[in-house]
Design a protein around this motif. Structure first.
Motif, PDB file in Angstrom:
ATOM      1  N   LEU A 128      -4.499   0.094  -3.630  1.00 14.62           N
ATOM      2  CA  LEU A 128      -3.995  -1.276  -3.502  1.00 14.62           C
ATOM      3  C   LEU A 128      -2.516  -1.255  -3.150  1.00 14.62           C
ATOM      4  O   LEU A 128      -1.780  -0.361  -3.552  1.00 14.62           O
ATOM      5  CB  LEU A 128      -4.205  -2.051  -4.802  1.00 14.62           C
ATOM      6  N   ALA A 129      -2.084  -2.275  -2.417  1.00 17.72           N
ATOM      7  CA  ALA A 129      -0.671  -2.411  -2.048  1.00 17.72           C
ATOM      8  C   ALA A 129      -0.149  -3.749  -2.545  1.00 17.72           C
ATOM      9  O   ALA A 129      -0.862  -4.761  -2.527  1.00 17.72           O
ATOM     10  CB  ALA A 129      -0.502  -2.334  -0.537  1.00 17.72           C
ATOM     11  N   ARG A 130       1.107  -3.738  -2.978  1.00 17.26           N
ATOM     12  CA  ARG A 130       1.760  -4.986  -3.392  1.00 17.26           C
ATOM     13  C   ARG A 130       2.077  -5.811  -2.158  1.00 17.26           C
ATOM     14  O   ARG A 130       2.472  -5.270  -1.127  1.00 17.26           O
ATOM     15  CB  ARG A 130       3.063  -4.690  -4.128  1.00 17.26           C
ATOM     16  N   VAL A 131       1.932  -7.126  -2.285  1.00 17.16           N
ATOM     17  CA  VAL A 131       2.328  -8.038  -1.218  1.00 17.16           C
ATOM     18  C   VAL A 131       3.161  -9.160  -1.825  1.00 17.16           C
ATOM     19  O   VAL A 131       2.953  -9.539  -2.977  1.00 17.16           O
ATOM     20  CB  VAL A 131       1.122  -8.628  -0.455  1.00 17.16           C
ATOM     21  N   LYS A 132       4.103  -9.645  -1.028  1.00 21.67           N
ATOM     22  CA  LYS A 132       4.976 -10.727  -1.491  1.00 21.67           C
ATOM     23  C   LYS A 132       4.907 -11.869  -0.489  1.00 21.67           C
ATOM     24  O   LYS A 132       5.010 -11.660   0.723  1.00 21.67           O
ATOM     25  CB  LYS A 132       6.413 -10.226  -1.608  1.00 21.67           C
ATOM     26  N   GLU A 149       6.384 -15.977  -0.359  1.00 16.61           N
ATOM     27  CA  GLU A 149       7.123 -17.077  -0.982  1.00 16.61           C
ATOM     28  C   GLU A 149       7.556 -16.735  -2.410  1.00 16.61           C
ATOM     29  O   GLU A 149       7.353 -17.501  -3.348  1.00 16.61           O
ATOM     30  CB  GLU A 149       6.285 -18.354  -0.946  1.00 16.61           C
ATOM     31  N   ASN A 150       8.140 -15.548  -2.569  1.00 15.73           N
ATOM     32  CA  ASN A 150       8.681 -15.059  -3.841  1.00 15.73           C
ATOM     33  C   ASN A 150       7.641 -14.839  -4.932  1.00 15.73           C
ATOM     34  O   ASN A 150       7.981 -14.796  -6.109  1.00 15.73           O
ATOM     35  CB  ASN A 150       9.808 -15.957  -4.355  1.00 15.73           C
ATOM     36  N   LYS A 151       6.381 -14.719  -4.574  1.00 12.74           N
ATOM     37  CA  LYS A 151       5.326 -14.379  -5.527  1.00 12.74           C
ATOM     38  C   LYS A 151       4.649 -13.094  -5.061  1.00 12.74           C
ATOM     39  O   LYS A 151       4.617 -12.789  -3.875  1.00 12.74           O
ATOM     40  CB  LYS A 151       4.280 -15.503  -5.645  1.00 12.74           C
ATOM     41  N   TRP A 152       4.096 -12.347  -6.017  1.00 14.51           N
ATOM     42  CA  TRP A 152       3.503 -11.047  -5.737  1.00 14.51           C
ATOM     43  C   TRP A 152       2.023 -11.015  -6.074  1.00 14.51           C
ATOM     44  O   TRP A 152       1.571 -11.697  -6.984  1.00 14.51           O
ATOM     45  CB  TRP A 152       4.207  -9.973  -6.561  1.00 14.51           C
ATOM     46  N   GLY A 153       1.286 -10.186  -5.340  1.00 17.85           N
ATOM     47  CA  GLY A 153      -0.117  -9.921  -5.591  1.00 17.85           C
ATOM     48  C   GLY A 153      -0.476  -8.587  -4.961  1.00 17.85           C
ATOM     49  O   GLY A 153       0.416  -7.803  -4.607  1.00 17.85           O
ATOM     50  N   PHE A 154      -1.772  -8.321  -4.782  1.00 16.17           N
ATOM     51  CA  PHE A 154      -2.211  -7.032  -4.257  1.00 16.17           C
ATOM     52  C   PHE A 154      -3.314  -7.204  -3.230  1.00 16.17           C
ATOM     53  O   PHE A 154      -4.182  -8.070  -3.365  1.00 16.17           O
ATOM     54  CB  PHE A 154      -2.735  -6.151  -5.401  1.00 16.17           C
ATOM     55  N   VAL A 155      -3.283  -6.343  -2.198  1.00 17.41           N
ATOM     56  CA  VAL A 155      -4.322  -6.296  -1.179  1.00 17.41           C
ATOM     57  C   VAL A 155      -4.941  -4.907  -1.153  1.00 17.41           C
ATOM     58  O   VAL A 155      -4.317  -3.924  -1.555  1.00 17.41           O
ATOM     59  CB  VAL A 155      -3.776  -6.644   0.226  1.00 17.41           C
ATOM     60  N   ASP A 156      -6.193  -4.848  -0.652  1.00 21.52           N
ATOM     61  CA  ASP A 156      -6.842  -3.556  -0.488  1.00 21.52           C
ATOM     62  C   ASP A 156      -6.489  -2.983   0.885  1.00 21.52           C
ATOM     63  O   ASP A 156      -5.721  -3.588   1.639  1.00 21.52           O
ATOM     64  CB  ASP A 156      -8.356  -3.659  -0.715  1.00 21.52           C
ATOM     65  N   ILE A 157      -7.072  -1.835   1.227  1.00 15.10           N
ATOM     66  CA  ILE A 157      -6.698  -1.166   2.482  1.00 15.10           C
ATOM     67  C   ILE A 157      -7.148  -1.936   3.722  1.00 15.10           C
ATOM     68  O   ILE A 157      -6.660  -1.672   4.813  1.00 15.10           O
ATOM     69  CB  ILE A 157      -7.223   0.287   2.527  1.00 15.10           C
ATOM     70  N   LYS A 158      -8.033  -2.908   3.555  1.00 12.06           N
ATOM     71  CA  LYS A 158      -8.450  -3.751   4.681  1.00 12.06           C
ATOM     72  C   LYS A 158      -7.619  -5.029   4.768  1.00 12.06           C
ATOM     73  O   LYS A 158      -7.867  -5.875   5.609  1.00 12.06           O
ATOM     74  CB  LYS A 158      -9.933  -4.097   4.558  1.00 12.06           C
ATOM     75  N   GLY A 159      -6.629  -5.169   3.880  1.00 10.38           N
ATOM     76  CA  GLY A 159      -5.756  -6.329   3.908  1.00 10.38           C
ATOM     77  C   GLY A 159      -6.289  -7.539   3.171  1.00 10.38           C
ATOM     78  O   GLY A 159      -5.701  -8.612   3.229  1.00 10.38           O
TER      79      GLY A 159
END
Length: 93
Positions: free
Chosen positions: A7-11, A13-23
């Motif tokens: 999983l990769a962190r994504v930001k 609008e100043n909030k964070w979450g996570f995506v898998d390798i397919k986005g």
């Protein structure tokens, strides 16, 4: 790699979450801060408190702590709550 345990962190609008390798968003983009996944959990900050999320976005450790520090040797973390340090397993025990 920007991926940690798949999983990769994504930001956004100043909030964070996570995506898998397919986005695909796996953990909603709704946290004030997020760290990488280590041993199946990620430290996140919400409402000025820290907690741990599993890879499905469920709380492993509710966001009730002023700070959480990972302990590299096992699945324990050091926490601060109400000015006191403690040690918990990442499962909340």
């Amino acid at each position: 790699s920007v991926y940690s345990e798949g999983l990769a962190r994504v930001k956004k609008e100043n909030k964070w979450g996570f995506v898998d390798i397919k986005g695909r968003i796996v953990v909603p983009v709704q946290y004030d801060w997020a760290g990488d996944y280590i041993k199946g959990v990620a430290k996140v900050k919400v409402n000025n408190q820290y907690g741990l999320l599993d890879k499905t976005g469920k709380w492993s450790l509710n966001p009730d702590y002023a700070w959480i520090e990972e302990v590299a040797e096992d699945t324990s973390v050091m926490v601060i709550k109400n000015g006191y340090w403690g040690c918990l397993r990442t499962t909340g025990e």
